[in-house]
Scaffold this motif. Structure first.
Motif, PDB file in Angstrom:
ATOM      1  N   LEU A  27      10.444  -6.256  -9.548  1.00 60.17           N
ATOM      2  CA  LEU A  27       9.387  -5.403  -9.010  1.00 60.17           C
ATOM      3  C   LEU A  27      10.041  -4.247  -8.276  1.00 60.17           C
ATOM      4  O   LEU A  27      10.953  -4.446  -7.472  1.00 60.17           O
ATOM      5  CB  LEU A  27       8.511  -6.183  -8.024  1.00 60.17           C
ATOM      6  CG  LEU A  27       7.554  -5.361  -7.161  1.00 60.17           C
ATOM      7  CD1 LEU A  27       6.435  -4.773  -8.006  1.00 60.17           C
ATOM      8  CD2 LEU A  27       6.994  -6.207  -6.038  1.00 60.17           C
ATOM      9  N   GLU A  28       9.572  -3.054  -8.578  1.00 62.19           N
ATOM     10  CA  GLU A  28      10.004  -1.860  -7.851  1.00 62.19           C
ATOM     11  C   GLU A  28       8.776  -1.188  -7.273  1.00 62.19           C
ATOM     12  O   GLU A  28       7.765  -1.037  -7.960  1.00 62.19           O
ATOM     13  CB  GLU A  28      10.726  -0.893  -8.785  1.00 62.19           C
ATOM     14  CG  GLU A  28      12.014  -1.435  -9.342  1.00 62.19           C
ATOM     15  CD  GLU A  28      12.665  -0.483 -10.336  1.00 62.19           C
ATOM     16  OE1 GLU A  28      12.507   0.749 -10.192  1.00 62.19           O
ATOM     17  OE2 GLU A  28      13.333  -0.982 -11.252  1.00 62.19           O
ATOM     18  N   GLN A  29       8.871  -0.782  -6.006  1.00 62.99           N
ATOM     19  CA  GLN A  29       7.814  -0.038  -5.328  1.00 62.99           C
ATOM     20  C   GLN A  29       8.447   1.201  -4.697  1.00 62.99           C
ATOM     21  O   GLN A  29       8.615   1.265  -3.487  1.00 62.99           O
ATOM     22  CB  GLN A  29       7.170  -0.886  -4.227  1.00 62.99           C
ATOM     23  CG  GLN A  29       6.486  -2.125  -4.694  1.00 62.99           C
ATOM     24  CD  GLN A  29       5.852  -2.859  -3.528  1.00 62.99           C
ATOM     25  OE1 GLN A  29       5.232  -2.243  -2.663  1.00 62.99           O
ATOM     26  NE2 GLN A  29       5.996  -4.160  -3.490  1.00 62.99           N
ATOM     27  N   PRO A  30       8.806   2.187  -5.500  1.00 64.73           N
ATOM     28  CA  PRO A  30       9.592   3.308  -4.982  1.00 64.73           C
ATOM     29  C   PRO A  30       8.857   4.177  -3.963  1.00 64.73           C
ATOM     30  O   PRO A  30       9.514   4.863  -3.188  1.00 64.73           O
ATOM     31  CB  PRO A  30       9.942   4.110  -6.240  1.00 64.73           C
ATOM     32  CG  PRO A  30       8.903   3.738  -7.236  1.00 64.73           C
ATOM     33  CD  PRO A  30       8.525   2.328  -6.928  1.00 64.73           C
ATOM     34  N   ASN A  31       7.540   4.149  -3.938  1.00 62.95           N
ATOM     35  CA  ASN A  31       6.799   5.025  -3.026  1.00 62.95           C
ATOM     36  C   ASN A  31       6.041   4.258  -1.953  1.00 62.95           C
ATOM     37  O   ASN A  31       5.086   4.778  -1.367  1.00 62.95           O
ATOM     38  CB  ASN A  31       5.860   5.937  -3.826  1.00 62.95           C
ATOM     39  CG  ASN A  31       6.631   6.929  -4.649  1.00 62.95           C
ATOM     40  OD1 ASN A  31       7.340   7.772  -4.108  1.00 62.95           O
ATOM     41  ND2 ASN A  31       6.546   6.813  -5.967  1.00 62.95           N
ATOM     42  N   SER A  32       6.457   3.032  -1.692  1.00 65.23           N
ATOM     43  CA  SER A  32       5.828   2.252  -0.620  1.00 65.23           C
ATOM     44  C   SER A  32       6.475   2.631   0.701  1.00 65.23           C
ATOM     45  O   SER A  32       7.657   2.945   0.733  1.00 65.23           O
ATOM     46  CB  SER A  32       6.014   0.758  -0.864  1.00 65.23           C
ATOM     47  OG  SER A  32       5.265   0.366  -1.976  1.00 65.23           O
ATOM     48  N   PRO A  33       5.784   2.635   1.775  1.00 66.34           N
ATOM     49  CA  PRO A  33       4.417   2.193   1.971  1.00 66.34           C
ATOM     50  C   PRO A  33       3.360   3.276   1.760  1.00 66.34           C
ATOM     51  O   PRO A  33       2.170   2.990   1.745  1.00 66.34           O
ATOM     52  CB  PRO A  33       4.412   1.701   3.410  1.00 66.34           C
ATOM     53  CG  PRO A  33       5.375   2.613   4.110  1.00 66.34           C
ATOM     54  CD  PRO A  33       6.445   2.907   3.077  1.00 66.34           C
ATOM     55  N   ALA A  34       3.776   4.525   1.576  1.00 59.51           N
ATOM     56  CA  ALA A  34       2.812   5.638   1.475  1.00 59.51           C
ATOM     57  C   ALA A  34       1.825   5.439   0.328  1.00 59.51           C
ATOM     58  O   ALA A  34       0.659   5.836   0.425  1.00 59.51           O
ATOM     59  CB  ALA A  34       3.556   6.963   1.308  1.00 59.51           C
ATOM     60  N   ILE A  35       2.251   4.797  -0.742  1.00 60.37           N
ATOM     61  CA  ILE A  35       1.379   4.635  -1.911  1.00 60.37           C
ATOM     62  C   ILE A  35       0.154   3.781  -1.588  1.00 60.37           C
ATOM     63  O   ILE A  35      -0.895   3.918  -2.212  1.00 60.37           O
ATOM     64  CB  ILE A  35       2.187   4.062  -3.114  1.00 60.37           C
ATOM     65  CG1 ILE A  35       1.512   4.407  -4.429  1.00 60.37           C
ATOM     66  CG2 ILE A  35       2.410   2.574  -2.982  1.00 60.37           C
ATOM     67  CD1 ILE A  35       1.650   5.838  -4.834  1.00 60.37           C
ATOM     68  N   PHE A  36       0.278   2.897  -0.583  1.00 58.23           N
ATOM     69  CA  PHE A  36      -0.854   2.048  -0.206  1.00 58.23           C
ATOM     70  C   PHE A  36      -1.988   2.840   0.438  1.00 58.23           C
ATOM     71  O   PHE A  36      -3.105   2.351   0.543  1.00 58.23           O
ATOM     72  CB  PHE A  36      -0.400   0.927   0.741  1.00 58.23           C
ATOM     73  CG  PHE A  36       0.469  -0.102   0.069  1.00 58.23           C
ATOM     74  CD1 PHE A  36      -0.036  -0.892  -0.961  1.00 58.23           C
ATOM     75  CD2 PHE A  36       1.777  -0.276   0.456  1.00 58.23           C
ATOM     76  CE1 PHE A  36       0.756  -1.839  -1.584  1.00 58.23           C
ATOM     77  CE2 PHE A  36       2.577  -1.227  -0.153  1.00 58.23           C
ATOM     78  CZ  PHE A  36       2.064  -2.006  -1.182  1.00 58.23           C
ATOM     79  N   LEU A  37      -1.693   4.078   0.878  1.00 62.23           N
ATOM     80  CA  LEU A  37      -2.717   4.902   1.505  1.00 62.23           C
ATOM     81  C   LEU A  37      -3.505   5.725   0.489  1.00 62.23           C
ATOM     82  O   LEU A  37      -4.517   6.333   0.833  1.00 62.23           O
ATOM     83  CB  LEU A  37      -2.076   5.832   2.548  1.00 62.23           C
ATOM     84  CG  LEU A  37      -1.296   5.117   3.657  1.00 62.23           C
ATOM     85  CD1 LEU A  37      -0.618   6.128   4.550  1.00 62.23           C
ATOM     86  CD2 LEU A  37      -2.205   4.190   4.449  1.00 62.23           C
ATOM     87  N   GLU A  38      -3.050   5.756  -0.745  1.00 58.97           N
ATOM     88  CA  GLU A  38      -3.730   6.509  -1.811  1.00 58.97           C
ATOM     89  C   GLU A  38      -5.081   5.872  -2.117  1.00 58.97           C
ATOM     90  O   GLU A  38      -5.216   4.653  -2.146  1.00 58.97           O
ATOM     91  CB  GLU A  38      -2.884   6.532  -3.090  1.00 58.97           C
ATOM     92  CG  GLU A  38      -1.588   7.289  -2.960  1.00 58.97           C
ATOM     93  CD  GLU A  38      -1.764   8.801  -2.944  1.00 58.97           C
ATOM     94  OE1 GLU A  38      -2.815   9.297  -3.401  1.00 58.97           O
ATOM     95  OE2 GLU A  38      -0.843   9.483  -2.468  1.00 58.97           O
TER      96      GLU A  38
END
Length: 163
Positions: free
Chosen positions: A25-36
């Motif tokens: 699993l890769e989440q390269p834009n976390s944590p900001a992506i959770f605000l989308e």
């Protein structure tokens, strides 16, 4: 024929084990992506494979790569490989490849679906439930692509030299 010999020639198709071979699993834009607030665009790539392990024992794998993007940002990328070990004996040779390419992936794929959904849920994303796959159609498409690739390949005559 004795009963023992008849039994030894009976077709055998048994699941020995189903297991998770690899998961990342890769989440390269976390944590900001959770605000989308926008729903992600989901892309799924699927592949199957089979290899002999021993006489009459085969490993069948199904690999799925799930990519979720919001605009150009990758929310997550999951790659999972689920495998099964199958005992397959006394099956006519012409039926072995379809068995490994259709029946085995049909058994293994639901485990992969569940593992991907669980991983995404545990990582903070809503679970993605991959659609059912018709592995018979998938198998036929792979065969057609293989035939097409073989007819499209260029053969260089033996007398020609390439510098």
């Amino acid at each position: 024929m004795s009963d023992e010999k008849q039994q030894s020639e009976q077709p055998i198709f048994q699941i020995q084990r189903v297991y998770l071979k690899d998961m990342s699993l890769e989440q390269p834009n976390s944590p900001a992506i959770f605000l989308e607030q926008t729903a992600p665009n989901i892309e799924v790539a699927l592949d199957v494979g089979a290899v002999p392990l021993a006489d009459g024992i085969f490993e069948s794998t199904v690999t799925a790569t799930v990519t979720a993007k919001i605009g150009e940002k990758v929310a997550f990328l999951v790659e999972g490989k689920q495998a099964g070990i199958f005992e397959i004996r006394n099956i006519p040779t012409e039926q072995l490849d379809p068995l490994l390419g259709i029946a085995c992936p049909n058994i293994v794929f639901p485990y992969l679906r569940a593992n991907i959904a669980d991983l995404l849920n545990r990582s903070g994303f809503p679970p993605i439930h991959l659609s059912e796959v018709n592995f018979e159609v998938f198998y036929q498409q792979r065969l057609e692509a293989l035939v097409e690739k073989q007819t499209d390949s260029t053969v260089v005559p033996a007398s020609t030299s390439i510098n």
